[in-house]
Design a protein around this motif. Structure first.
Motif, PDB file in Angstrom:
ATOM      1  N   GLN A 612      46.396  43.505  38.093  1.00 53.54           N
ATOM      2  CA  GLN A 612      46.855  43.125  36.761  1.00 53.54           C
ATOM      3  C   GLN A 612      46.524  41.660  36.539  1.00 53.54           C
ATOM      4  O   GLN A 612      46.768  40.821  37.414  1.00 53.54           O
ATOM      5  CB  GLN A 612      48.362  43.336  36.617  1.00 53.54           C
ATOM      6  CG  GLN A 612      48.794  44.797  36.675  1.00 53.54           C
ATOM      7  CD  GLN A 612      50.298  44.947  36.530  1.00 53.54           C
ATOM      8  OE1 GLN A 612      51.044  44.122  37.024  1.00 53.54           O
ATOM      9  NE2 GLN A 612      50.719  45.993  35.840  1.00 53.54           N
ATOM     10  N   GLY A 613      45.958  41.354  35.377  1.00 51.81           N
ATOM     11  CA  GLY A 613      45.595  39.971  35.096  1.00 51.81           C
ATOM     12  C   GLY A 613      44.119  39.736  35.311  1.00 51.81           C
ATOM     13  O   GLY A 613      43.275  40.619  35.063  1.00 51.81           O
ATOM     14  N   ASP A 614      43.767  38.557  35.796  1.00 52.51           N
ATOM     15  CA  ASP A 614      42.382  38.114  35.916  1.00 52.51           C
ATOM     16  C   ASP A 614      41.755  38.640  37.201  1.00 52.51           C
ATOM     17  O   ASP A 614      41.817  37.992  38.260  1.00 52.51           O
ATOM     18  CB  ASP A 614      42.346  36.584  35.873  1.00 52.51           C
ATOM     19  CG  ASP A 614      40.924  36.038  35.790  1.00 52.51           C
ATOM     20  OD1 ASP A 614      39.968  36.841  35.894  1.00 52.51           O
ATOM     21  OD2 ASP A 614      40.772  34.820  35.648  1.00 52.51           O
ATOM     22  N   ALA A 615      41.120  39.817  37.117  1.00 59.53           N
ATOM     23  CA  ALA A 615      40.504  40.413  38.305  1.00 59.53           C
ATOM     24  C   ALA A 615      39.348  39.561  38.817  1.00 59.53           C
ATOM     25  O   ALA A 615      39.077  39.515  40.023  1.00 59.53           O
ATOM     26  CB  ALA A 615      40.017  41.825  37.994  1.00 59.53           C
ATOM     27  N   ASP A 616      38.652  38.852  37.905  1.00 61.87           N
ATOM     28  CA  ASP A 616      37.549  37.995  38.346  1.00 61.87           C
ATOM     29  C   ASP A 616      38.042  36.864  39.249  1.00 61.87           C
ATOM     30  O   ASP A 616      37.338  36.429  40.161  1.00 61.87           O
ATOM     31  CB  ASP A 616      36.828  37.413  37.129  1.00 61.87           C
ATOM     32  CG  ASP A 616      36.026  38.462  36.365  1.00 61.87           C
ATOM     33  OD1 ASP A 616      35.721  39.504  36.966  1.00 61.87           O
ATOM     34  OD2 ASP A 616      35.735  38.235  35.178  1.00 61.87           O
ATOM     35  N   ALA A 617      39.268  36.377  38.992  1.00 65.67           N
ATOM     36  CA  ALA A 617      39.823  35.309  39.823  1.00 65.67           C
ATOM     37  C   ALA A 617      40.041  35.803  41.243  1.00 65.67           C
ATOM     38  O   ALA A 617      39.815  35.074  42.220  1.00 65.67           O
ATOM     39  CB  ALA A 617      41.128  34.805  39.222  1.00 65.67           C
ATOM     40  N   LEU A 618      40.492  37.055  41.378  1.00 60.65           N
ATOM     41  CA  LEU A 618      40.673  37.626  42.711  1.00 60.65           C
ATOM     42  C   LEU A 618      39.326  37.748  43.419  1.00 60.65           C
ATOM     43  O   LEU A 618      39.202  37.437  44.609  1.00 60.65           O
ATOM     44  CB  LEU A 618      41.346  38.998  42.597  1.00 60.65           C
ATOM     45  CG  LEU A 618      41.626  39.724  43.915  1.00 60.65           C
ATOM     46  CD1 LEU A 618      42.591  38.932  44.776  1.00 60.65           C
ATOM     47  CD2 LEU A 618      42.187  41.122  43.636  1.00 60.65           C
ATOM     48  N   ALA A 619      38.306  38.175  42.688  1.00 60.64           N
ATOM     49  CA  ALA A 619      36.975  38.291  43.273  1.00 60.64           C
ATOM     50  C   ALA A 619      36.447  36.927  43.703  1.00 60.64           C
ATOM     51  O   ALA A 619      35.801  36.796  44.760  1.00 60.64           O
ATOM     52  CB  ALA A 619      36.019  38.946  42.275  1.00 60.64           C
ATOM     53  N   ARG A 620      36.710  35.887  42.886  1.00 58.48           N
ATOM     54  CA  ARG A 620      36.251  34.550  43.262  1.00 58.48           C
ATOM     55  C   ARG A 620      36.934  34.054  44.531  1.00 58.48           C
ATOM     56  O   ARG A 620      36.318  33.373  45.349  1.00 58.48           O
ATOM     57  CB  ARG A 620      36.518  33.573  42.112  1.00 58.48           C
ATOM     58  CG  ARG A 620      35.498  33.691  40.977  1.00 58.48           C
ATOM     59  CD  ARG A 620      35.515  32.446  40.095  1.00 58.48           C
ATOM     60  NE  ARG A 620      36.795  32.208  39.459  1.00 58.48           N
ATOM     61  CZ  ARG A 620      37.205  32.784  38.331  1.00 58.48           C
ATOM     62  NH1 ARG A 620      36.418  33.651  37.718  1.00 58.48           N
ATOM     63  NH2 ARG A 620      38.380  32.493  37.810  1.00 58.48           N
ATOM     64  N   LEU A 621      38.223  34.401  44.687  1.00 54.36           N
ATOM     65  CA  LEU A 621      38.924  34.008  45.903  1.00 54.36           C
ATOM     66  C   LEU A 621      38.229  34.596  47.130  1.00 54.36           C
ATOM     67  O   LEU A 621      37.959  33.890  48.111  1.00 54.36           O
ATOM     68  CB  LEU A 621      40.383  34.461  45.851  1.00 54.36           C
ATOM     69  CG  LEU A 621      41.175  34.326  47.167  1.00 54.36           C
ATOM     70  CD1 LEU A 621      41.257  32.875  47.600  1.00 54.36           C
ATOM     71  CD2 LEU A 621      42.575  34.922  47.024  1.00 54.36           C
ATOM     72  N   PHE A 622      37.906  35.873  47.082  1.00 59.57           N
ATOM     73  CA  PHE A 622      37.269  36.511  48.228  1.00 59.57           C
ATOM     74  C   PHE A 622      35.851  35.978  48.440  1.00 59.57           C
ATOM     75  O   PHE A 622      35.352  35.954  49.571  1.00 59.57           O
ATOM     76  CB  PHE A 622      37.267  38.027  48.062  1.00 59.57           C
ATOM     77  CG  PHE A 622      38.534  38.677  48.553  1.00 59.57           C
ATOM     78  CD1 PHE A 622      38.571  39.328  49.775  1.00 59.57           C
ATOM     79  CD2 PHE A 622      39.706  38.617  47.806  1.00 59.57           C
ATOM     80  CE1 PHE A 622      39.742  39.908  50.250  1.00 59.57           C
ATOM     81  CE2 PHE A 622      40.878  39.194  48.261  1.00 59.57           C
ATOM     82  CZ  PHE A 622      40.905  39.839  49.498  1.00 59.57           C
ATOM     83  N   ALA A 623      35.214  35.529  47.373  1.00 61.18           N
ATOM     84  CA  ALA A 623      33.882  34.956  47.511  1.00 61.18           C
ATOM     85  C   ALA A 623      33.908  33.594  48.191  1.00 61.18           C
ATOM     86  O   ALA A 623      32.881  33.113  48.668  1.00 61.18           O
ATOM     87  CB  ALA A 623      33.227  34.834  46.134  1.00 61.18           C
TER      88      ALA A 623
END
Length: 643
Positions: A612-623
């Motif tokens: 929920q929320g900014d899924a791209d931010a989660l992806a950036r964290l893992f990147a």
């Protein structure tokens, strides 16, 4: 025969032959004890892994050690230990206690209860543990396993548990598992935060990448080496929490003595009063142990180690007829047991107290190591106090580190140049590569291998592609290895020489699935923070909530993660009131991510993780997370790898 390995130089031959006159080789008691109680060996040459047929343990690997005279490329004292560690098979320790040795680095002990078996420390991997139990069953009644005991939190003492017991039997209550307090936390955490580096350094320490042979790996000190099977773990059902606890397990009375902070953070000895048998786990071995293992770990406390050995001696010394441990062979007879425990107690006390005495006189770690070349007599002449696994040299430096840290108080050492820059400047000051090589070759011919290794290392780091420098450095390390009584030093020297000549072998790494599944979310997020690349993450900010609905404990269900200032922190049992993104997934699916079996993209696509929320931010964290190479360079600068 290793084609790249070279013979012993005259200085090494003279060094090794000279050692024969200074050690009590006439004392043959260990040979008698190592053979005592032998019943039978394994009825095959190798133990194989079922699913792919790969050998996980080869009993033939050390057949070259069938002669009593040591080759010139092996220290005679180390050769003696290597031959003693070749005794493999099923042994009777005393009534109701049997020991399987030589199937792995450690021993597996089988204790006969009234109706079933108690297995103590089921080796490194399931395949060898199952083979060990089958060897026992060939000669003893086929009773079921009713209990497993882990004496401490190192993998060679629990990793084979699923070779002797199943999770189903444990869940059903048919098998109980006993371990010291803190076992699970220490088992999982020790090899997580610095796990990739520890695994790489362990290749040097145990010589796992070296060929077996008189110019390669001959032993690992505590045993021949580690098996290469499936590492497993079943969490304990019962924790020993009091300093002394007595339990009756399948009709057999056992007194547990907790010894935290000794050879392992979570460890315990065991005493069997009706059998007059004492198990000292790994707190006392037939050699000096490590205050700081060369693979890397937290520094151990030799003062408390000595204290607990004194407590063991006082409490059980007069009541024991046999002492056995999780490595090597037993000791029989009350007088022998008391002398052994007293000497082991004194050994760790000496390392601690003498180091502190000398550092308080202002001596630095290297000064102390050079001054304390050996233990005092008669302790130095006891075979079970020799430098086979730990050494006086690196143990006293570890004591210094424990109390004083890395800095020796000399301001010139406070902020030195990094290795490569220092090497380039040093080589230039010495007149360039040609001048260094010319002088170093002359020193090599004089047998000054320590100095050659030190000075040519500068040239290797300044010019890592200089083949002449690499070869000379390898030659010096090789001769140092041939002269070592200490197995771990020999393995490190010879592995370094091999990699200078042949390059780094890329071998697989990663944690065992059972260990990964045992990680709590708290530990997982702590390791995630270790993987975060702080330089690339600088300037990023993120408030992230994470929920695990399949966990029962409230403090493990909810986590608040914060990315800020290039660091990732978390709080257990909390959520941010205004997160940028929230993620929900089961802990079992997190385990798949941790094992590399599930990527974040795949989890999002299949709906394993709900966001929920900014899924791209989660992806950036893992990147922003680093992956660690399993075979980083050690004897050459990190940026130079030979593929």
């Amino acid at each position: 025969m290793q084609e790249h390995a070279k013979p012993a130089q005259p200085a090494t031959v003279a060094h090794n032959r000279g050692c024969c006159d200074s050690l009590p080789f006439h004392d043959r008691r260990d040979y008698d004890n190592a053979a005592r109680g032998f019943i039978d060996g394994f009825h095959a040459d190798v133990i194989r892994r079922d699913r792919d047929g790969r050998a996980v343990w080869d009993f033939r690997a050390y057949d070259f050690q069938d002669t009593e005279v040591a080759p010139d490329t092996v220290h005679p004292s180390l050769w003696r230990l290597a031959r003693l560690n070749n005794h493999a098979g099923l042994f009777k320790v005393c009534e109701r206690i049997y020991q399987i040795r030589g199937f792995d680095l450690s021993n597996m002990n089988v204790i006969e209860g009234d109706t079933g078996l108690i297995i103590m420390d089921p080796l490194v991997s399931a395949e060898v543990a199952a083979a060990a139990l089958d060897t026992y069953y060939r000669h003893r009644p086929r009773k079921p396993v009713v209990a497993v005991i882990y004496t401490h939190s190192h993998v060679d003492h629990f990793g084979g548990v699923k070779g002797v017991a199943s999770e189903e039997d444990v869940r059903a209550g048919r098998v109980r598992i006993y371990a010291p307090e803190g076992f699970m936390e220490e088992t999982v955490s020790e090899n997580v935060f610095a796990g990739p580096a520890m695994q790489r350094r362990a290749q040097y320490m145990y010589g796992g990448l070296l060929p077996r042979g008189p110019r390669g790996q001959v032993d690992a000190g505590l045993g021949k080496g580690t098996s290469r099977g499936t590492v497993t773990l079943i969490p304990p059902t019962d924790s020993i929490v009091e300093p002394f606890e007595t339990h009756v397990i399948d009709g057999l009375e056992i007194e547990f003595q907790l010894t935290p902070g000794t050879e392992a953070p979570a460890e315990m000895n065991l005493y069997f009063p009706t059998l007059r048998a004492l198990c000292v786990a790994e707190n006392a071995c037939q050699c000096m142990h490590n205050v700081l293992t060369l693979r890397g770990a937290l520094v151990r406390d030799p003062r408390i180690w000595s204290y607990y050995l004194g407590e063991t001696l006082d409490r059980y010394g007069d009541r024991s007829d046999v002492l056995f441990a999780q490595h090597h062979w037993p000791t029989w007879g009350g007088d022998n047991i008391r002398e052994f425990l007293a000497d082991q107690r004194d050994m760790y006390a000496f390392l601690n107290d003498e180091t502190l005495r000398l550092l308080n006189h202002g001596l630095t770690p290297l000064d102390i190591a050079d001054r304390l070349k050996r233990l005092p007599e008669p302790l130095a002449s006891r075979w079970y106090a020799r430098d086979y696994y730990g050494s006086v040299s690196h143990n006293v430096r570890a004591v210094y580190q424990r109390f004083m840290g890395f800095y020796d108080a000399n301001p010139a050492h406070l902020n030195p140049l990094p290795p490569v820059e220092s090497a380039r400047r040093t080589v230039a000051w010495m007149g360039g590569a040609g001048a260094v090589l010319e002088k170093a070759r002359a020193e090599f011919e004089r047998g000054e291998y320590r100095w050659v290794a030190e000075v040519v290392n500068k040239l290797v780091f300044a010019e890592p592609d200089n083949r002449e420098a690499r070869e000379l450095q390898a030659d010096a390390l090789e001769q140092l290895g041939y002269q070592c009584e200490n197995t771990t030093w020999r393995n490190a020297y010879l592995t370094g020489a091999q990699e200078l000549r042949l390059g780094v072998r890329r071998v697989g790494g990663g944690q065992a699935p059972d260990l990964v599944r045992s990680m709590t979310p708290d530990l997982f997020f702590s390791f995630l923070a270790v993987r975060l690349n702080g330089e690339r993450a600088a300037g990023e900010e993120l408030a992230l909530n994470w929920t695990f609905p399949d966990l029962e404990a409230p403090e493990q269900q909810r986590f608040a993660l914060t990315l800020r200032n290039g660091v990732l922190t978390h709080l257990a049992g909390r959520h941010h009131p205004h997160p940028r993104v929230s993620a929900t997934m089961n802990k079992t699916d997190l385990d798949r991510v941790a094992m590399g079996r599930l990527t974040l993209d795949a989890a999002l696509e299949e709906g394993t993780i709900q966001v929920q929320g900014d899924a791209d931010a989660l992806a950036r964290l893992f990147a922003l997370l680093d992956d660690f190479a399993p075979g980083f360079d050690i004897v050459t600068p990190p940026a130079t790898r030979m593929d």
